[in-house]
Design a protein around this motif. Structure first.
Motif, PDB file in Angstrom:
ATOM      1  N   ARG A  53       0.864  -1.174   0.000  1.00 50.84           N
ATOM      2  CA  ARG A  53       0.000   0.000   0.000  1.00 50.84           C
ATOM      3  C   ARG A  53       0.903   1.228   0.000  1.00 50.84           C
ATOM      4  O   ARG A  53       1.710   1.412   0.897  1.00 50.84           O
ATOM      5  N   PHE A  54       0.770   2.047  -1.043  1.00 49.92           N
ATOM      6  CA  PHE A  54       1.538   3.280  -1.159  1.00 49.92           C
ATOM      7  C   PHE A  54       0.602   4.429  -0.823  1.00 49.92           C
ATOM      8  O   PHE A  54      -0.146   4.896  -1.674  1.00 49.92           O
ATOM      9  N   GLY A  55       0.634   4.853   0.418  1.00 44.33           N
ATOM     10  CA  GLY A  55      -0.329   5.839   0.892  1.00 44.33           C
ATOM     11  C   GLY A  55      -1.694   5.185   0.939  1.00 44.33           C
ATOM     12  O   GLY A  55      -1.892   4.176   1.599  1.00 44.33           O
ATOM     13  N   ALA A  56      -2.652   5.735   0.212  1.00 44.58           N
ATOM     14  CA  ALA A  56      -3.993   5.161   0.167  1.00 44.58           C
ATOM     15  C   ALA A  56      -4.177   4.236  -1.031  1.00 44.58           C
ATOM     16  O   ALA A  56      -5.247   3.664  -1.203  1.00 44.58           O
ATOM     17  N   ARG A  57      -3.165   4.067  -1.858  1.00 43.07           N
ATOM     18  CA  ARG A  57      -3.280   3.284  -3.082  1.00 43.07           C
ATOM     19  C   ARG A  57      -2.744   1.869  -2.894  1.00 43.07           C
ATOM     20  O   ARG A  57      -1.583   1.676  -2.547  1.00 43.07           O
ATOM     21  N   PRO A  58      -3.596   0.868  -3.121  1.00 42.39           N
ATOM     22  CA  PRO A  58      -3.119  -0.517  -3.040  1.00 42.39           C
ATOM     23  C   PRO A  58      -2.315  -0.886  -4.281  1.00 42.39           C
ATOM     24  O   PRO A  58      -2.555  -0.369  -5.375  1.00 42.39           O
ATOM     25  N   ALA A  59      -1.345  -1.760  -4.092  1.00 44.34           N
ATOM     26  CA  ALA A  59      -0.521  -2.238  -5.205  1.00 44.34           C
ATOM     27  C   ALA A  59      -0.222  -3.709  -4.990  1.00 44.34           C
ATOM     28  O   ALA A  59      -0.195  -4.195  -3.860  1.00 44.34           O
ATOM     29  N   LEU A  60      -0.018  -4.405  -6.078  1.00 44.67           N
ATOM     30  CA  LEU A  60       0.295  -5.820  -6.024  1.00 44.67           C
ATOM     31  C   LEU A  60       1.656  -6.021  -6.675  1.00 44.67           C
ATOM     32  O   LEU A  60       1.866  -5.650  -7.831  1.00 44.67           O
ATOM     33  N   LEU A  61       2.600  -6.582  -5.920  1.00 45.37           N
ATOM     34  CA  LEU A  61       3.939  -6.865  -6.426  1.00 45.37           C
ATOM     35  C   LEU A  61       3.972  -8.321  -6.867  1.00 45.37           C
ATOM     36  O   LEU A  61       3.827  -9.222  -6.057  1.00 45.37           O
TER      37      LEU A  61
END
Length: 167
Positions: free
Chosen positions: A78-86
């Protein structure tokens, strides 16, 4: 009269504190209930507001490799409020872009985007498919590009002329 004002002041402070406490508890309960319902991949320890931004260091690719080595081939960040999938596996990345492409095709809705109906900002939907088809047939076809080449060349020439005059 002074005692009555003192009682009213204490009462209003108590109401405000109770209201803030109620909002905090409700927010925490909603946050935990939402996260418990989702089955998310493993994730490193995150900070409350920043998420996993504190983990990112230069060079970025080595940092992401270290995170995927510690937490698996699929890692939730999670980059701030933005979810991300690695995703660090070729086979899983291929599945993300072929089998599950509709899940990953929507664009992030940013508050800075004022006009979400632009082709580049619209989510994948029937609207986006129609606009893309119209743009490719009516605006970006070979015939239309050839017809507008003189106008584009003239506009570029004027723009370069204005740039040289401004300096």
């Amino acid at each position: 009269m002074a005692e009555l004002l003192h009682v009213i002041d204490n009462l209003s402070v108590n109401i405000i504190v109770s209201f803030l406490l109620l909002i905090s508890i409700t927010t925490l309960l909603n946050y935990h209930s939402k996260n418990n319902k989702k089955k998310l991949p493993p994730s490193p320890q995150a900070l409350p507001v920043l998420g996993h931004l504190h983990l990112l260091k230069k060079p970025l690719h080595r940092t992401l490799i270290d995170i995927s080595n510690r937490h698996g081939t699929i890692t939730f960040l999670r980059f701030g409020a933005r979810p991300a999938l690695l995703v660090s596996s070729h086979i899983l990345a291929e599945q993300c872009f072929t089998t599950h492409d509709l899940s990953f095709s929507n664009r992030v809705q940013l508050p800075s985007v004022m006009m979400p109906n632009l082709i580049g900002m619209a989510n994948y939907s029937s609207y986006w498919r129609n606009v893309r088809q119209i743009a490719s047939v009516e605006l970006l076809s070979n015939h239309q590009l050839q017809a507008s080449s003189d106008t584009r060349a003239e506009e570029i020439k004027d723009m370069v002329h204005q740039l040289f005059q401004s300096h």
